[in-house]
Design a protein around this motif. Structure first.
Motif, mmCIF file in Angstrom:
data_model
loop_
_atom_site.group_PDB
_atom_site.id
_atom_site.type_symbol
_atom_site.label_atom_id
_atom_site.label_comp_id
_atom_site.label_asym_id
_atom_site.label_seq_id
_atom_site.Cartn_x
_atom_site.Cartn_y
_atom_site.Cartn_z
ATOM 1 N N VAL A 12 0.852 -1.185 0.000
ATOM 2 C CA VAL A 12 0.000 0.000 0.000
ATOM 3 C C VAL A 12 0.890 1.238 0.000
ATOM 4 C CG1 VAL A 12 -1.816 1.219 1.242
ATOM 5 C CG2 VAL A 12 -1.656 -1.256 1.425
ATOM 6 N N SER A 25 -0.744 4.117 8.107
ATOM 7 C CA SER A 25 0.391 3.233 7.796
ATOM 8 C C SER A 25 0.576 2.191 8.889
ATOM 9 C CB SER A 25 1.680 4.056 7.673
ATOM 10 O OG SER A 25 1.529 5.032 6.706
ATOM 11 N N LEU A 28 -2.192 -0.454 8.666
ATOM 12 C CA LEU A 28 -1.977 -1.350 7.519
ATOM 13 C C LEU A 28 -0.780 -2.266 7.760
ATOM 14 C CD1 LEU A 28 -2.615 1.337 4.799
ATOM 15 C CD2 LEU A 28 -3.867 -0.815 4.965
ATOM 16 N N TYR A 33 0.404 -5.634 5.714
ATOM 17 C CA TYR A 33 0.732 -5.050 4.416
ATOM 18 C C TYR A 33 2.097 -4.372 4.455
ATOM 19 C CZ TYR A 33 -4.114 -5.707 3.012
ATOM 20 O OH TYR A 33 -5.312 -6.256 2.708
ATOM 21 N N VAL A 35 3.992 -1.211 3.571
ATOM 22 C CA VAL A 35 3.518 0.164 3.388
ATOM 23 C C VAL A 35 4.658 1.049 2.888
ATOM 24 C CG1 VAL A 35 2.529 2.201 4.506
ATOM 25 C CG2 VAL A 35 1.804 -0.083 5.224
#
Ligand code: FES
Length: 292
Positions: A12, A25, A28, A33, A35
Motif C-alpha cells: 500500500v 500506515s 496497515l 501489508y 507500506v
C-alpha cells in the motif's frame, strides 16, 4: 524509485506522513501489508508538532504524535520515503505503478548521526564571514585586541564558557566584530564555526554593527492596533533610517520586536534597557533627545 512490476503485490502507498498518514500506515502495517509512506517534507510528523493542545480533549499534541512517529520509524513493514514526491501513478486498483522523485538531501542519510556539524560549517549560513577577518589568520586592531584579551582573561575554560564571553564582547562593541570572534577562536582554540553557530542563534548577539542606542518599536498585536506602525514611521523619518539599519553617525539603530510583554502600556518602545509606554508620535523627539 519503486521498481516497476506487473504482478499484484500486497503493498500500500500512503501519501502524506502527518498524524493521519502515520496512523493509517501503522494500521496497515500491523495488518500485514507492506507500506510505502511518502512524505514531501524531510521528516514525518506533519504540522501537528506545531500545535500545543488539541481540541476538544486538550491533549498535548506531541504526546499524541511522538509515539506514532517512533512506531512508524521502527516498523519493519513501513518504508519511509521522506523528502519525496509522487510524479506519476499508472495502473488500476490492485496494481499501481508509481514514480516517485526523491529530493537530494546533500548529506548521506546512512552516515548522518544528527550531530549538526554540517549546519555549523554551512557556507551559506556563514557567508557573512567568508571574506572577512575572523576566518584564517586573525588581523585585529591593537585596541580591540587588548579589550578582547581582557575579556578572555577573565574566563577559564573552552567552548563551555563561550556564551558569557560573547555577551561581554557584544556589550563592549555593541555587536560581535568578526576580528573579535577570530581572536576568541584563536585563543580558546575553538573552531570559528562553533562560535558562529552560537552567535547566530541568540537574538542577544548581533553580527552586524549596531548604533550606540538601539530603539525597538513593538509591532506585536496589542501595540499594532494602538498605532505602532505610525510610531515606527515617525522614527524612520526622523532618523532617516530603515528598520534594521543604523544612523549615519552610529548613534541609533532602529528595530522592531514582537511583544515586549507589557501590552497593557501599548504602544511600547524600548531604547536600550529603558521602556517607554503609551508612546505617541509627539513623544518620539523627546525620547531621542534623552540619548546622546
Ligand atoms: S504587543 Fe507590544 S508589548 Fe505586547
Amino acid at each position: 524509485m519503486i521498481q516497476k512490476t506487473n504482478s499484484k503485490v500486497g503493498a500500500v502507498l500512503v501519501v502524506g506522513a502527518g498524524v493521519g498518514g502515520m496512523q493509517a500506515s501503522l494500521d496497515l502495517a500491523e495488518a500485514g501489508y507492506k507500506v510505502y509512506l511518502v512524505e514531501k517534507n524531510p521528516s514525518i510528523g506533519g504540522v501537528m508538532s506545531q500545535l500545543d493542545k488539541t481540541f476538544p480533549t486538550n491533549d498535548c499534541a506531541m504526546c499524541t504524535l511522538a509515539p506514532r512517529m517512533v512506531d512508524c520509524g521502527r516498523h519493519l513493514n513501513i518504508e519511509k520515503l521522506t523528502y519525496s514526491e509522487i510524479e506519476s501513478i499508472e495502473g488500476e486498483a490492485g496494481n499501481f505503478n508509481v514514480r516517485i522523485r526523491k529530493k537530494a538531501r546533500y548529506v548521506d542519510p546512512d552516515k548522518c548521526t544528527g550531530c549538526g556539524e554540517c549546519v555549523a560549517h554551512c557556507l551559506v549560513r556563514n557567508i557573512v564571514y567568508l571574506d572577512q577577518p575572523g576566518r584564517g589568520p586573525v588581523q585585529i586592531e591593537e585596541s580591540m585586541r587588548v579589550k578582547v584579551d581582557d575579556i578572555l582573561n577573565r574566563y577559564e575554560g573552552g567552548a563551555e564558557i563561550i556564551v558569557p564571553i560573547l555577551h561581554e564582547i557584544n556589550e563592549e562593541f555593541n555587536w560581535l566584530p568578526p576580528e573579535a570572534l577570530g581572536r576568541v577562536a584563536e585563543i580558546k582554540q575553538i573552531p570559528i564555526e562553533h562560535i558562529l553557530r552560537i552567535a547566530s542563534f541568540y537574538n542577544a548577539f548581533s553580527l552586524t554593527p549596531k548604533g550606540k542606542h538601539v530603539i525597538r518599536v513593538c509591532t506585536g498585536t496589542a501595540c499594532y492596533v494602538k498605532g505602532a506602525q505610525r510610531i515606527l514611521d515617525t522614527f524612520t523619518r526622523e532618523l532617516n533610517v530603515e528598520v534594521g539599519g543604523m544612523t549615519e553617525d552610529g548613534r541609533f539603530s532602529l528595530e522592531t520586536v514582537n511583544c515586549l510583554g507589557c501590552c497593557g502600556q501599548s504602544p511600547v518602545v524600548t531604547v536600550n534597557d529603558d521602556i517607554f509606554g503609551y508612546v505617541n508620535q509627539t513623544m518620539t523627539q523627546d525620547i531621542l533627545g534623552q540619548y546622546t
